[in-house]
Write a protein that holds these residues in place. Structure first.
Motif, PDB file in Angstrom:
ATOM      1  N   PHE A   3       0.865  -0.849   0.398  1.00 29.75           N
ATOM      2  CA  PHE A   3       0.481  -0.280   0.039  1.00 29.75           C
ATOM      3  C   PHE A   3       0.519   1.472  -0.440  1.00 29.75           C
ATOM      4  CE2 PHE A   3      -2.715   3.427   2.370  1.00 29.75           C
ATOM      5  CZ  PHE A   3      -3.678   3.448   1.538  1.00 29.75           C
ATOM      6  N   THR A   4       2.303   1.122   0.904  1.00 34.26           N
ATOM      7  CA  THR A   4       2.986   2.149   1.041  1.00 34.26           C
ATOM      8  C   THR A   4       3.180   2.122  -0.313  1.00 34.26           C
ATOM      9  OG1 THR A   4       3.548   1.748   3.165  1.00 34.26           O
ATOM     10  CG2 THR A   4       4.542   3.466   1.687  1.00 34.26           C
ATOM     11  N   ALA A   5       3.754   1.396  -1.927  1.00 34.65           N
ATOM     12  CA  ALA A   5       4.159   1.282  -2.703  1.00 34.65           C
ATOM     13  C   ALA A   5       3.094   2.514  -3.075  1.00 34.65           C
ATOM     14  CB  ALA A   5       5.064   0.012  -3.081  1.00 34.65           C
ATOM     15  N   LEU A   6       1.990   1.750  -3.768  1.00 25.48           N
ATOM     16  CA  LEU A   6       0.971   2.713  -4.357  1.00 25.48           C
ATOM     17  C   LEU A   6       1.102   3.986  -3.897  1.00 25.48           C
ATOM     18  CD1 LEU A   6      -1.436  -0.031  -4.452  1.00 25.48           C
ATOM     19  CD2 LEU A   6      -0.427   0.337  -5.938  1.00 25.48           C
ATOM     20  N   GLN A   7       1.684   4.324  -2.300  1.00 26.63           N
ATOM     21  CA  GLN A   7       1.009   5.999  -2.292  1.00 26.63           C
ATOM     22  C   GLN A   7       2.152   6.757  -2.942  1.00 26.63           C
ATOM     23  OE1 GLN A   7       1.176   5.448   1.626  1.00 26.63           O
ATOM     24  NE2 GLN A   7      -1.055   6.688   1.674  1.00 26.63           N
ATOM     25  N   VAL A   8       2.994   6.328  -2.833  1.00 26.38           N
ATOM     26  CA  VAL A   8       4.425   6.735  -3.309  1.00 26.38           C
ATOM     27  C   VAL A   8       4.030   6.741  -4.927  1.00 26.38           C
ATOM     28  CG1 VAL A   8       7.535   6.277  -4.013  1.00 26.38           C
ATOM     29  CG2 VAL A   8       6.027   5.697  -1.925  1.00 26.38           C
ATOM     30  N   ALA A   9       3.674   5.546  -5.493  1.00 26.72           N
ATOM     31  CA  ALA A   9       3.732   5.147  -7.155  1.00 26.72           C
ATOM     32  C   ALA A   9       2.445   7.084  -7.637  1.00 26.72           C
ATOM     33  CB  ALA A   9       2.807   4.357  -7.534  1.00 26.72           C
ATOM     34  N   GLY A  58       4.890  16.053  10.946  1.00 28.24           N
ATOM     35  CA  GLY A  58       6.187  15.810  11.967  1.00 28.24           C
ATOM     36  C   GLY A  58       5.240  16.221  13.314  1.00 28.24           C
ATOM     37  N   ILE A  59       4.900  17.396  13.241  1.00 26.46           N
ATOM     38  CA  ILE A  59       4.237  18.650  14.911  1.00 26.46           C
ATOM     39  C   ILE A  59       3.233  18.126  14.389  1.00 26.46           C
ATOM     40  CG2 ILE A  59       3.590  20.646  14.765  1.00 26.46           C
ATOM     41  CD1 ILE A  59       5.985  22.040  13.882  1.00 26.46           C
ATOM     42  N   LYS A  60       2.187  17.808  13.459  1.00 21.38           N
ATOM     43  CA  LYS A  60       0.969  16.813  13.245  1.00 21.38           C
ATOM     44  C   LYS A  60       0.911  16.429  13.759  1.00 21.38           C
ATOM     45  CE  LYS A  60      -1.097  21.902  13.442  1.00 21.38           C
ATOM     46  NZ  LYS A  60      -1.574  22.102  14.531  1.00 21.38           N
ATOM     47  N   GLY A  61       1.355  15.089  13.886  1.00 19.33           N
ATOM     48  CA  GLY A  61       1.448  13.811  14.065  1.00 19.33           C
ATOM     49  C   GLY A  61       0.870  13.110  12.848  1.00 19.33           C
ATOM     50  N   LEU A  62       1.223  13.883  11.636  1.00 18.65           N
ATOM     51  CA  LEU A  62       0.695  12.622  10.588  1.00 18.65           C
ATOM     52  C   LEU A  62       1.901  12.660   9.094  1.00 18.65           C
ATOM     53  CD1 LEU A  62      -2.263  15.971   9.363  1.00 18.65           C
ATOM     54  CD2 LEU A  62      -2.847  13.732  10.677  1.00 18.65           C
ATOM     55  N   THR A  63       2.641  11.746   9.873  1.00 20.34           N
ATOM     56  CA  THR A  63       3.558  10.645   8.887  1.00 20.34           C
ATOM     57  C   THR A  63       2.943  10.471   7.857  1.00 20.34           C
ATOM     58  OG1 THR A  63       4.134   9.475  11.423  1.00 20.34           O
ATOM     59  CG2 THR A  63       5.405  12.086  10.806  1.00 20.34           C
ATOM     60  N   GLN A  64       2.060   9.729   8.407  1.00 17.14           N
ATOM     61  CA  GLN A  64       1.370   8.358   7.608  1.00 17.14           C
ATOM     62  C   GLN A  64       1.449   9.694   5.872  1.00 17.14           C
ATOM     63  OE1 GLN A  64      -0.490   9.618   9.783  1.00 17.14           O
ATOM     64  NE2 GLN A  64      -2.138  10.139   9.075  1.00 17.14           N
ATOM     65  N   TRP A  65       1.525  10.543   5.762  1.00 14.30           N
ATOM     66  CA  TRP A  65       1.424  11.062   4.813  1.00 14.30           C
ATOM     67  C   TRP A  65       2.500  10.733   3.811  1.00 14.30           C
ATOM     68  CZ3 TRP A  65      -3.246  11.468   2.089  1.00 14.30           C
ATOM     69  CH2 TRP A  65      -4.215  11.359   2.767  1.00 14.30           C
ATOM     70  N   ASN A  66       3.700  11.014   4.397  1.00 14.43           N
ATOM     71  CA  ASN A  66       5.160  11.459   4.389  1.00 14.43           C
ATOM     72  C   ASN A  66       5.364  10.621   3.306  1.00 14.43           C
ATOM     73  OD1 ASN A  66       6.387  13.072   5.798  1.00 14.43           O
ATOM     74  ND2 ASN A  66       7.042  11.435   7.174  1.00 14.43           N
ATOM     75  N   ALA A  67       5.519   9.191   3.095  1.00 10.85           N
ATOM     76  CA  ALA A  67       4.846   8.258   1.577  1.00 10.85           C
ATOM     77  C   ALA A  67       4.596   9.303   0.436  1.00 10.85           C
ATOM     78  CB  ALA A  67       4.610   7.088   1.282  1.00 10.85           C
ATOM     79  N   PHE A  68       3.194   9.468   0.567  1.00 10.44           N
ATOM     80  CA  PHE A  68       2.487   9.630  -0.703  1.00 10.44           C
ATOM     81  C   PHE A  68       2.596  11.658  -1.183  1.00 10.44           C
ATOM     82  CE2 PHE A  68      -1.048  12.677  -2.256  1.00 10.44           C
ATOM     83  CZ  PHE A  68      -1.463  12.078  -3.239  1.00 10.44           C
TER      84      PHE A  68
END
Length: 126
Positions: A3-9, A58-68
């Motif tokens: 799923f992370t690879a799909l986000q990056v793509a 980082g500040i908002k704790g939303l690091t799950q958006w880093n990949a995309f």
């Protein structure tokens, strides 16, 4: 991981498209120049956006958006933003000499690789 690879793509497709459109639009807006302004501006804008994005997520704790957003969209727009982030990370970790070595090696060896690749291919096709 898939799923992370799909986000990056997906993000990469968006970023690469934006880079293409930006590269076509800058000369139309600013005219043709000897200096590659489109790439220069892409690198500056992408690096600025990477700094804003990484700090915000980082500040908002939303690091799950880093990949995309970071690796995908900004990485597709300009890998220079990732290069800038990695360099700054080394500086923040207290390794300015290593950061300088990273910059010099990245630029010098990449240019040498480009020269080597072009020379080899021109030799093959000659």
């Amino acid at each position: 991981m898939f799923f992370t690879a799909l986000q990056v793509a997906a993000g990469g497709a968006i970023g690469a498209t934006l880079r293409y459109l930006f590269g076509m639009g800058v000369p139309r807006l600013l005219g043709q120049h000897s200096l590659p302004l489109s790439i220069l501006l892409t690198n500056i804008i992408g690096s600025t956006l990477m700094g804003l994005l990484v700090s915000f997520l980082g500040i908002k704790g939303l690091t799950q958006w880093n990949a995309f957003l970071g690796v995908g969209v900004l990485g597709g727009f300009t890998t220079f933003s990732s290069f800038s982030l990695e360099t700054w990370t080394l500086v923040e970790r207290g390794e300015p000499v290593l950061a300088a070595v990273y910059v010099v090696l990245s630029v010098a060896v990449s240019l040498a690789g480009l020269f080597l690749g072009m020379t080899l291919m021109r030799g093959v096709l000659a």
